[in-house]
Design a protein around this motif. Structure first.
Motif, PDB file in Angstrom:
ATOM      1  N   VAL A  34      -0.223  -2.030 -10.890  1.00 28.92           N
ATOM      2  CA  VAL A  34      -0.490  -1.057  -9.822  1.00 28.92           C
ATOM      3  C   VAL A  34      -1.987  -0.778  -9.743  1.00 28.92           C
ATOM      4  CG1 VAL A  34       1.722   0.145  -9.932  1.00 28.92           C
ATOM      5  CG2 VAL A  34      -0.165   0.905 -11.367  1.00 28.92           C
ATOM      6  N   ILE A  35      -2.434  -0.405  -8.540  1.00 27.24           N
ATOM      7  CA  ILE A  35      -3.795   0.102  -8.372  1.00 27.24           C
ATOM      8  C   ILE A  35      -3.648   1.609  -8.183  1.00 27.24           C
ATOM      9  CG2 ILE A  35      -5.886   0.061  -6.971  1.00 27.24           C
ATOM     10  CD1 ILE A  35      -5.038  -2.732  -6.020  1.00 27.24           C
ATOM     11  N   PRO A  36      -4.113   2.423  -9.138  1.00 21.19           N
ATOM     12  CA  PRO A  36      -3.907   3.870  -9.011  1.00 21.19           C
ATOM     13  C   PRO A  36      -4.726   4.448  -7.853  1.00 21.19           C
ATOM     14  CG  PRO A  36      -5.310   3.384 -10.895  1.00 21.19           C
ATOM     15  CD  PRO A  36      -4.887   2.066 -10.327  1.00 21.19           C
ATOM     16  N   SER A  37      -4.310   5.601  -7.344  1.00 12.66           N
ATOM     17  CA  SER A  37      -5.114   6.244  -6.308  1.00 12.66           C
ATOM     18  C   SER A  37      -6.270   6.960  -6.995  1.00 12.66           C
ATOM     19  CB  SER A  37      -4.274   7.220  -5.500  1.00 12.66           C
ATOM     20  OG  SER A  37      -3.841   8.259  -6.341  1.00 12.66           O
ATOM     21  N   LEU A  38      -7.271   7.274  -6.234  1.00 15.76           N
ATOM     22  CA  LEU A  38      -8.520   7.741  -6.825  1.00 15.76           C
ATOM     23  C   LEU A  38      -8.512   9.253  -7.036  1.00 15.76           C
ATOM     24  CD1 LEU A  38     -11.328   7.139  -7.808  1.00 15.76           C
ATOM     25  CD2 LEU A  38     -12.122   7.313  -5.473  1.00 15.76           C
ATOM     26  N   LYS A  39      -8.425   9.661  -8.295  1.00 17.06           N
ATOM     27  CA  LYS A  39      -8.435  11.096  -8.596  1.00 17.06           C
ATOM     28  C   LYS A  39      -9.807  11.698  -8.353  1.00 17.06           C
ATOM     29  CE  LYS A  39      -4.626  11.642 -11.799  1.00 17.06           C
ATOM     30  NZ  LYS A  39      -4.422  10.551 -12.746  1.00 17.06           N
ATOM     31  N   ALA A  40     -10.826  10.910  -8.686  1.00 16.20           N
ATOM     32  CA  ALA A  40     -12.199  11.413  -8.541  1.00 16.20           C
ATOM     33  C   ALA A  40     -12.499  11.796  -7.099  1.00 16.20           C
ATOM     34  CB  ALA A  40     -13.198  10.366  -9.029  1.00 16.20           C
ATOM     35  N   LEU A  93       0.839  -1.196   0.000  1.00 17.08           N
ATOM     36  CA  LEU A  93       0.000   0.000   0.000  1.00 17.08           C
ATOM     37  C   LEU A  93       0.872   1.243   0.000  1.00 17.08           C
ATOM     38  CD1 LEU A  93      -2.623  -1.188   2.619  1.00 17.08           C
ATOM     39  CD2 LEU A  93      -2.875  -1.105   0.139  1.00 17.08           C
ATOM     40  N   GLY A  94       0.520   2.204  -0.847  1.00 16.32           N
ATOM     41  CA  GLY A  94       1.365   3.388  -0.956  1.00 16.32           C
ATOM     42  C   GLY A  94       0.564   4.669  -0.975  1.00 16.32           C
ATOM     43  N   ILE A  95       1.255   5.760  -1.290  1.00 20.43           N
ATOM     44  CA  ILE A  95       0.608   7.059  -1.235  1.00 20.43           C
ATOM     45  C   ILE A  95       0.383   7.639  -2.629  1.00 20.43           C
ATOM     46  CG2 ILE A  95       0.933   9.453  -0.494  1.00 20.43           C
ATOM     47  CD1 ILE A  95       2.188   8.142   2.089  1.00 20.43           C
ATOM     48  N   THR A  96       1.452   7.653  -3.455  1.00 24.14           N
ATOM     49  CA  THR A  96       1.267   8.198  -4.806  1.00 24.14           C
ATOM     50  C   THR A  96       0.432   7.248  -5.669  1.00 24.14           C
ATOM     51  OG1 THR A  96       3.504   7.408  -5.160  1.00 24.14           O
ATOM     52  CG2 THR A  96       3.189   9.796  -5.030  1.00 24.14           C
ATOM     53  N   THR A  97       0.767   5.948  -5.628  1.00 27.45           N
ATOM     54  CA  THR A  97      -0.155   4.969  -6.199  1.00 27.45           C
ATOM     55  C   THR A  97      -0.792   4.272  -5.009  1.00 27.45           C
ATOM     56  OG1 THR A  97       1.613   3.352  -6.290  1.00 27.45           O
ATOM     57  CG2 THR A  97       1.086   4.493  -8.341  1.00 27.45           C
ATOM     58  N   PHE A  98      -2.062   3.887  -5.161  1.00 27.66           N
ATOM     59  CA  PHE A  98      -2.743   3.297  -4.008  1.00 27.66           C
ATOM     60  C   PHE A  98      -2.072   2.001  -3.578  1.00 27.66           C
ATOM     61  CE2 PHE A  98      -5.961   0.697  -1.938  1.00 27.66           C
ATOM     62  CZ  PHE A  98      -6.296   1.548  -0.898  1.00 27.66           C
ATOM     63  N   ALA A 143       5.523   0.911  12.937  1.00 28.95           N
ATOM     64  CA  ALA A 143       6.802   0.902  12.246  1.00 28.95           C
ATOM     65  C   ALA A 143       7.084   2.211  11.529  1.00 28.95           C
ATOM     66  CB  ALA A 143       6.840  -0.252  11.255  1.00 28.95           C
ATOM     67  N   ARG A 144       6.042   2.794  10.953  1.00 30.72           N
ATOM     68  CA  ARG A 144       6.263   4.023  10.199  1.00 30.72           C
ATOM     69  C   ARG A 144       5.370   5.112  10.750  1.00 30.72           C
ATOM     70  NH1 ARG A 144       5.460   2.302   3.936  1.00 30.72           N
ATOM     71  NH2 ARG A 144       6.452   0.271   4.057  1.00 30.72           N
ATOM     72  N   SER A 145       5.856   6.339  10.647  1.00 37.99           N
ATOM     73  CA  SER A 145       4.922   7.417  10.913  1.00 37.99           C
ATOM     74  C   SER A 145       5.303   8.594  10.038  1.00 37.99           C
ATOM     75  CB  SER A 145       4.959   7.811  12.383  1.00 37.99           C
ATOM     76  OG  SER A 145       6.240   8.251  12.709  1.00 37.99           O
ATOM     77  N   SER A 146       4.313   9.170   9.417  1.00 36.84           N
ATOM     78  CA  SER A 146       4.559  10.348   8.605  1.00 36.84           C
ATOM     79  C   SER A 146       3.278  11.169   8.590  1.00 36.84           C
ATOM     80  CB  SER A 146       4.938   9.951   7.188  1.00 36.84           C
ATOM     81  OG  SER A 146       3.825   9.410   6.542  1.00 36.84           O
ATOM     82  N   LEU A 147       3.381  12.367   8.051  1.00 37.42           N
ATOM     83  CA  LEU A 147       2.218  13.243   8.016  1.00 37.42           C
ATOM     84  C   LEU A 147       1.082  12.634   7.212  1.00 37.42           C
ATOM     85  CD1 LEU A 147       3.314  16.946   7.663  1.00 37.42           C
ATOM     86  CD2 LEU A 147       1.724  15.942   9.299  1.00 37.42           C
ATOM     87  N   ALA A 148       1.461  12.047   6.075  1.00 36.02           N
ATOM     88  CA  ALA A 148       0.443  11.525   5.176  1.00 36.02           C
ATOM     89  C   ALA A 148      -0.259  10.304   5.746  1.00 36.02           C
ATOM     90  CB  ALA A 148       1.080  11.170   3.842  1.00 36.02           C
ATOM     91  N   LYS A 149       0.342   9.705   6.763  1.00 36.75           N
ATOM     92  CA  LYS A 149      -0.158   8.444   7.288  1.00 36.75           C
ATOM     93  C   LYS A 149      -1.632   8.517   7.705  1.00 36.75           C
ATOM     94  CE  LYS A 149       0.761   6.721  11.427  1.00 36.75           C
ATOM     95  NZ  LYS A 149      -0.386   6.253  12.044  1.00 36.75           N
ATOM     96  N   VAL A 208      14.889  -2.461  -9.309  1.00 37.82           N
ATOM     97  CA  VAL A 208      13.450  -2.370  -9.595  1.00 37.82           C
ATOM     98  C   VAL A 208      12.850  -1.176  -8.868  1.00 37.82           C
ATOM     99  CG1 VAL A 208      12.979  -4.834 -10.018  1.00 37.82           C
ATOM    100  CG2 VAL A 208      12.923  -3.933  -7.683  1.00 37.82           C
ATOM    101  N   ASP A 209      11.629  -0.855  -9.219  1.00 37.10           N
ATOM    102  CA  ASP A 209      10.879   0.209  -8.541  1.00 37.10           C
ATOM    103  C   ASP A 209      10.776  -0.110  -7.052  1.00 37.10           C
ATOM    104  OD1 ASP A 209       8.870   2.542  -8.686  1.00 37.10           O
ATOM    105  OD2 ASP A 209       7.715   0.954  -7.693  1.00 37.10           O
ATOM    106  N   ARG A 210      10.872   0.910  -6.260  1.00 39.48           N
ATOM    107  CA  ARG A 210      10.865   0.752  -4.808  1.00 39.48           C
ATOM    108  C   ARG A 210       9.622   0.004  -4.305  1.00 39.48           C
ATOM    109  NH1 ARG A 210      12.069   4.792  -0.552  1.00 39.48           N
ATOM    110  NH2 ARG A 210      10.821   4.228   1.238  1.00 39.48           N
ATOM    111  N   ASP A 211       8.433   0.409  -4.817  1.00 38.14           N
ATOM    112  CA  ASP A 211       7.181  -0.194  -4.342  1.00 38.14           C
ATOM    113  C   ASP A 211       7.041  -1.639  -4.817  1.00 38.14           C
ATOM    114  OD1 ASP A 211       6.636   2.240  -3.197  1.00 38.14           O
ATOM    115  OD2 ASP A 211       5.402   2.941  -4.870  1.00 38.14           O
TER     116      ASP A 211
END
Ligand SMILES: [Zn+2]
Length: 409
Positions: free
Chosen positions: A217-223, A204-209, A295-301, A363-366
């Motif tokens: 990839v499952i894109p994030s929802l622009k709508a 699960l990611g932020i730029t792509t879902f 494990a992780r914490s960020s603003l976007a979380k 390879v790509d990070r994700d």
């Protein structure tokens, strides 16, 4: 342990049923609409009265009134007052139970965090549902609900049928911006797990879902983002309106509509994405969110946690329904470790590429993270040990399918 023994344990551990909620729009007549509104108001008053009684009992005598006490008092009240017995007792008990749960939630929060939030008295407009915790005093036949206090049978718009083997457990009537809906919770037997070899890891990611281990990839929802922008515009318009003015009322309705649309679009996207995964794969490996939170914490979380949690809950019940195996794995260092040789390759948040100095993998990070998640589930290519993966998966599955899930409208 023999393969047969391992499979036996797996089949014993797998949940045999899942509870799903089917939400339908109600088609009340004018009279029934008034009855629904009147019941809602009576339950709001019951909720507030029961809350007041609890507070009084504690202030005056330092005694705690329990759900059991209040439900006993309810029975007595129903004997004395014909108005009280005009509704099914199960409906009124459900309202008392709701208050009880608000109390329990309060005490849980007192123990765990700083902001307990005592149960509140509910004003008009802050109480929008009532229901039945057990199916007594209400019946459903041919898409129509009947219960005491509701004139004639209440029609439901069944836009998609429930499975024939569903057993109704409880129901909740809810008022929203468009009218009334009913959520019917039903127990549904789950099929046995599919024995396929289509496996996938999901990061699960932020730029792509989400990134999948096979490169998709499952894109994030622009709508949804667009809808959020509309919502903010509507909120700003509301803030400019004078208190008590007619324009303010209108603006408030506009905000509510925008909000409902945002929530719906977001949920739709998550439903479609999770349905596609369950359809296309037999085994899905995904990160266990509660571990990830630590494990992780960020603003976007915070922003994304809610939709990730929803996505995983959708995946859980859809997988249980379809017999797809869902394996939740420890997500720590999935983006740091090399998915080919296992060496730790430290990266900054901005490094989009995984470049392994040890084995040369680039390879790509994700994608690298998704492949690690699949590796951790123990079902990746090169490790096709069915019994082994069953043992790991079964505990997760039975746990996840017990939980109560809400399906789409
Ligand atoms: Zn490597």
């Amino acid at each position: 342990m023999s393969l047969a023994r391992a499979m036996l344990i797996e089949s014993q551990r797998q949940a045999i049923s899942v509870i799903l909620t089917y939400r339908y729009r109600l088609l009340p007549t004018k009279r029934q609409y008034r009855a629904l509104e009147a019941i809602l108001e009576s339950q709001r008053q019951l909720y507030n009265a029961a809350l007041e009684e609890r507070i009084d009992a504690y202030r005056k005598a330092h005694v705690t009134r329990t759900y059991f006490d209040q439900s006993k008092a309810l029975t007595e009240w129903r004997h004395e007052d014909p108005e009280a017995s005009a509704l099914p007792v199960a409906l009124q008990r459900a309202t008392l139970k709701r208050l009880d749960e608000a109390y329990k939630g309060f005490f849980r929060r007192v123990k765990s965090s700083g902001k307990p939030g005592f149960p509140r008295f509910r004003g008009k407009g802050w109480f929008d549902s009532f229901g039945f915790r057990e199916l007594s005093g209400i019946s459903m036949h041919a898409g129509k609900l009947r219960f005491k206090g509701m004139p004639r049978a209440l029609r439901i718009h069944v836009h998609r049928p429930m499975p024939a083997d569903a057993v109704l457990k409880s129901c909740v009537f809810r008022r929203d911006v468009k009218g009334w809906t009913v959520g019917l919770a039903a127990e549904i037997p789950t099929p046995s797990l599919r024995r396929g070899e289509r496996v996938v890891g999901v990061d699960l990611g932020i730029t792509t879902f989400a990134a999948l281990s096979d490169g998709a990839v499952i894109p994030s929802l622009k709508a949804a983002r667009l809808a959020e922008r509309h919502l903010r515009t509507a909120q700003r318009a509301l803030a400019r309106k004078k208190r008590g003015s007619r324009g303010r009322g209108k603006a408030r309705i506009a905000v509510r509509r925008c909000h409902a649309a945002t929530v719906r679009r977001r949920a739709n996207h998550l439903h479609q994405a999770s349905a596609r995964l369950v359809r296309d794969y037999d085994v899905i490996a995904i990160e266990a969110l509660q571990v990830r939170g630590l494990a992780r914490s960020s603003l976007a979380k915070d922003v994304h946690d809610a939709s990730w949690a929803k996505f995983i809950s959708f995946l859980r019940y859809k997988a249980a329904k379809a017999g797809t195996r869902l394996i939740e794995v420890d997500p720590r260092n999935t983006s740091q470790d090399c998915s080919d040789c296992g060496a730790r390759v430290p990266k900054e948040l901005g490094d989009r590429q995984h470049q392994c100095p040890h084995c040369g993998l680039s390879v790509d990070r994700d994608l690298n993270a998704a492949r690690n998640i699949l590796n951790r589930a123990g079902v990746g290519p090169g490790l096709r040990n069915v019994a082994g993966c069953g043992m790991r998966a079964s505990g997760n599955l039975s746990e996840s399918t017990r939980s109560r899930q809400e399906t789409s409208e």
